[in-house]
Design an enzyme around this catalytic site. Structure first.
Site, PDB file in Angstrom:
ATOM      1  N   ASP A   1       1.664   9.253  -5.875  1.00 50.25           N
ATOM      2  CA  ASP A   1       1.674  10.696  -5.611  1.00 50.25           C
ATOM      3  C   ASP A   1       1.955  11.006  -4.143  1.00 50.25           C
ATOM      4  O   ASP A   1       2.012  12.171  -3.759  1.00 50.25           O
ATOM      5  CB  ASP A   1       0.359  11.352  -6.075  1.00 50.25           C
ATOM      6  CG  ASP A   1      -0.869  10.709  -5.459  1.00 50.25           C
ATOM      7  OD1 ASP A   1      -0.753   9.582  -4.931  1.00 50.25           O
ATOM      8  OD2 ASP A   1      -1.963  11.303  -5.509  1.00 50.25           O
TER       9      ASP A   1
ATOM     10  N   HIS B   1       1.292   4.893  -2.282  1.00 54.88           N
ATOM     11  CA  HIS B   1       0.737   5.764  -3.333  1.00 54.88           C
ATOM     12  C   HIS B   1       1.842   6.467  -4.117  1.00 54.88           C
ATOM     13  O   HIS B   1       2.736   7.065  -3.507  1.00 54.88           O
ATOM     14  CB  HIS B   1      -0.172   6.823  -2.719  1.00 54.88           C
ATOM     15  CG  HIS B   1      -1.464   6.273  -2.183  1.00 54.88           C
ATOM     16  ND1 HIS B   1      -2.628   6.251  -2.919  1.00 54.88           N
ATOM     17  CD2 HIS B   1      -1.773   5.720  -0.983  1.00 54.88           C
ATOM     18  CE1 HIS B   1      -3.603   5.719  -2.189  1.00 54.88           C
ATOM     19  NE2 HIS B   1      -3.111   5.382  -1.007  1.00 54.88           N
TER      20      HIS B   1
ATOM     21  N   HIS C   1      -9.773   0.571  -0.576  1.00 51.87           N
ATOM     22  CA  HIS C   1      -9.627   1.404   0.620  1.00 51.87           C
ATOM     23  C   HIS C   1     -10.934   1.287   1.418  1.00 51.87           C
ATOM     24  O   HIS C   1     -11.992   1.702   0.951  1.00 51.87           O
ATOM     25  CB  HIS C   1      -9.457   2.874   0.238  1.00 51.87           C
ATOM     26  CG  HIS C   1      -8.045   3.293  -0.029  1.00 51.87           C
ATOM     27  ND1 HIS C   1      -7.449   3.145  -1.252  1.00 51.87           N
ATOM     28  CD2 HIS C   1      -7.117   3.881   0.787  1.00 51.87           C
ATOM     29  CE1 HIS C   1      -6.210   3.631  -1.188  1.00 51.87           C
ATOM     30  NE2 HIS C   1      -5.979   4.080   0.028  1.00 51.87           N
TER      31      HIS C   1
ATOM     32  N   ASP D   1       1.755   3.870   3.011  1.00 48.33           N
ATOM     33  CA  ASP D   1       0.689   4.728   2.489  1.00 48.33           C
ATOM     34  C   ASP D   1       1.284   5.882   1.674  1.00 48.33           C
ATOM     35  O   ASP D   1       1.276   5.833   0.457  1.00 48.33           O
ATOM     36  CB  ASP D   1      -0.214   5.237   3.622  1.00 48.33           C
ATOM     37  CG  ASP D   1      -1.612   5.603   3.125  1.00 48.33           C
ATOM     38  OD1 ASP D   1      -1.965   5.198   1.987  1.00 48.33           O
ATOM     39  OD2 ASP D   1      -2.364   6.289   3.855  1.00 48.33           O
TER      40      ASP D   1
ATOM     41  N   GLY E   1      -9.706   8.041  -2.398  1.00 46.68           N
ATOM     42  CA  GLY E   1     -10.416   9.312  -2.227  1.00 46.68           C
ATOM     43  C   GLY E   1     -11.367   9.202  -1.058  1.00 46.68           C
ATOM     44  O   GLY E   1     -11.239   8.294  -0.238  1.00 46.68           O
TER      45      GLY E   1
ATOM     46  N   GLU F   1     -10.890   2.909   6.925  1.00 40.58           N
ATOM     47  CA  GLU F   1      -9.922   3.952   7.265  1.00 40.58           C
ATOM     48  C   GLU F   1     -10.697   5.180   7.753  1.00 40.58           C
ATOM     49  O   GLU F   1     -10.691   5.510   8.919  1.00 40.58           O
ATOM     50  CB  GLU F   1      -9.038   4.300   6.052  1.00 40.58           C
ATOM     51  CG  GLU F   1      -7.974   5.365   6.372  1.00 40.58           C
ATOM     52  CD  GLU F   1      -7.247   5.872   5.116  1.00 40.58           C
ATOM     53  OE1 GLU F   1      -7.784   5.770   4.009  1.00 40.58           O
ATOM     54  OE2 GLU F   1      -6.124   6.399   5.284  1.00 40.58           O
TER      55      GLU F   1
ATOM     56  N   HIS G   1       0.861  -1.204   0.000  1.00 42.85           N
ATOM     57  CA  HIS G   1       0.000   0.000   0.000  1.00 42.85           C
ATOM     58  C   HIS G   1       0.885   1.238   0.000  1.00 42.85           C
ATOM     59  O   HIS G   1       1.328   1.717   1.048  1.00 42.85           O
ATOM     60  CB  HIS G   1      -0.924  -0.014   1.218  1.00 42.85           C
ATOM     61  CG  HIS G   1      -2.046   0.978   1.124  1.00 42.85           C
ATOM     62  ND1 HIS G   1      -3.383   0.626   1.223  1.00 42.85           N
ATOM     63  CD2 HIS G   1      -2.042   2.312   0.902  1.00 42.85           C
ATOM     64  CE1 HIS G   1      -4.132   1.708   1.080  1.00 42.85           C
ATOM     65  NE2 HIS G   1      -3.340   2.748   0.899  1.00 42.85           N
TER      66      HIS G   1
HETATM   67 ZN   LIG Z   1      -4.048   4.718   0.793  1.00 42.37          ZN
END
Ligand SMILES: [Zn+2]
Length: 371
Positions: free
Chosen positions: A29, A27, A213, A313, A186, A216, A25
């Site tokens: 960006d 990202h 996702h 993350d 998102g 969370e 996991h």
């Molecule tokens: Zn994430």
């Protein structure tokens, strides 16, 4: 357990960074080098809040620690801002892979949402191609330095937009050319996987794997929808599955816990939880348990037999690495190398790879931890 200036930490005399690791996991960006942001922004005349890489790294950490979602999201505006061209995407993806390899990661899955990278005129397909080119360059660069790493793309749709079916088709088109799975990201609260039923039905009909996702920013209903509507094979981060556990009594080491049906399903079916300790603290995902690492239900889930995996993350926002996350957990919960190995084996077992490739990873991990 202090992290030294090389980004390493020692556990029982062993370098955590040198141990073979799997990152599920992570990202794209959320893992951009500050110096790269400054250089790419300069090339496209994009304003940056700081023009020195160290100051920019501090800026990311401050925004991410601010407790304000608005401030936190500004950091992603900046990183995605420099990832709108083929050059930007390729460079960021290449460095992403190089940074993982330098941290001892032997297999990684990088997730990103192509629909957020089209403002300079790239098509969805061109954007995926640019990232794939960068990943392959990064794998080659790592190999030249004697490090073996393989990275697959998790093509991600944004849950507050309505392009998920199109993105799911894009992911399947890139299957066997670099895409290994699908995700939605998102705002979780208010945008459940059931809103993207068509995309998930399509993926299921193509036997294409999805992680979702869930658990969370929203709780058990979101996890339920991820499993039922999304047919999620993993949960990112899934930490709020702990809301379905009731601690009945505690006597010393003995903890008696009552399971809800959802938690029992996730545990017994060994659905991997993509837990991200630092991020979970920063986003408030674990706030009902507390505000420090000790309060994270990671250890409870681990002791109860859930398939827990450790993740970063967003490395740039949380100023972290997989090595650092493992060091934090080892320090907080007094884990040894055996525990850290279990987390890597869980991640390898949950990787979106063919079974023989997962077995290869498992072998490499076992070898690396016994060396
Ligand atoms: Zn994430």
């Amino acid at each position: 357990m202090p992290i030294d200036q090389h980004g390493d930490a020692l556990l029982d005399g062993t370098s955590i960074r040198a141990l073979p690791k799997v990152s599920l996991h992570d990202h794209l960006d959320g893992g951009v080098r500050p110096q790269t942001i400054i250089e790419l922004a300069d090339a496209i005349d994009l304003e940056v809040p700081e023009t020195d890489a160290d100051d920019l790294a501090d800026w990311f950490a401050e925004k991410s620690d601010s407790g304000s979602l608005v401030e936190y999201l500004k950091t992603f505006d900046l990183t995605t801002g420099v990832m709108q061209t083929r050059e930007g995407l390729t460079r960021v993806a290449r460095e992403f892979v190089e940074d993982l390899a330098a941290d001892g990661v032997i297999y990684g899955e990088v997730r990103w949402a192509p629909e957020q990278h089209l403002s300079s005129g790239l098509s969805l397909d061109e954007a995926v191609a640019a990232v794939q080119e960068g990943i392959e360059e990064g794998e080659d660069a790592a190999e030249r330095q004697g490090r073996d790493i393989r990275v697959g793309q998790l093509i991600t749709a944004m849950r507050h937009t309505d392009r998920s079916l199109e993105i799911a088709k894009l992911a399947v088109q890139w299957r066997s050319r670099g895409a290994v799975g699908f995700d939605i990201a998102g705002p979780e609260d208010g945008f459940p996987p059931s809103h993207h039923r068509e995309a998930f039905d399509y993926l299921a009909s193509e036997f294409f794997p999805a992680t979702v996702h869930a658990g969370e920013a929203a709780g058990l209903d979101s996890i339920r929808s991820a499993l039922i509507d999304g047919r999620a094979l993993r949960l990112g981060h899934g930490v709020r599955i702990a809301e379905d556990l009731e601690v009945v009594s505690r006597a010393g080491e003995e903890v008696l816990v009552q399971f809800g049906e959802l938690a029992r399903w996730v545990r017994d079916r060994e659905i991997p939880l993509e837990l991200s300790p630092s991020s979970n603290l920063q986003t408030g995902a674990i706030e009902r348990w507390g505000t420090t690492m000790e309060d994270h239900p990671f250890d409870l889930l681990y002791q109860l037999g859930f398939s827990v995996t450790v993740n970063v993350d967003n490395r740039t926002m949380s100023r972290t690495s997989l090595t650092r996350e493992l060091a934090l957990l080892a320090e907080t919960f007094e884990y040894g190398l055996d525990d850290l190995e279990v987390f890597q084996l869980n991640a390898a077992a949950g990787a979106f790879l063919a079974v023989e490739e997962r077995e290869e990873l498992i072998e490499l991990i076992s070898e690396g931890f016994s060396a």
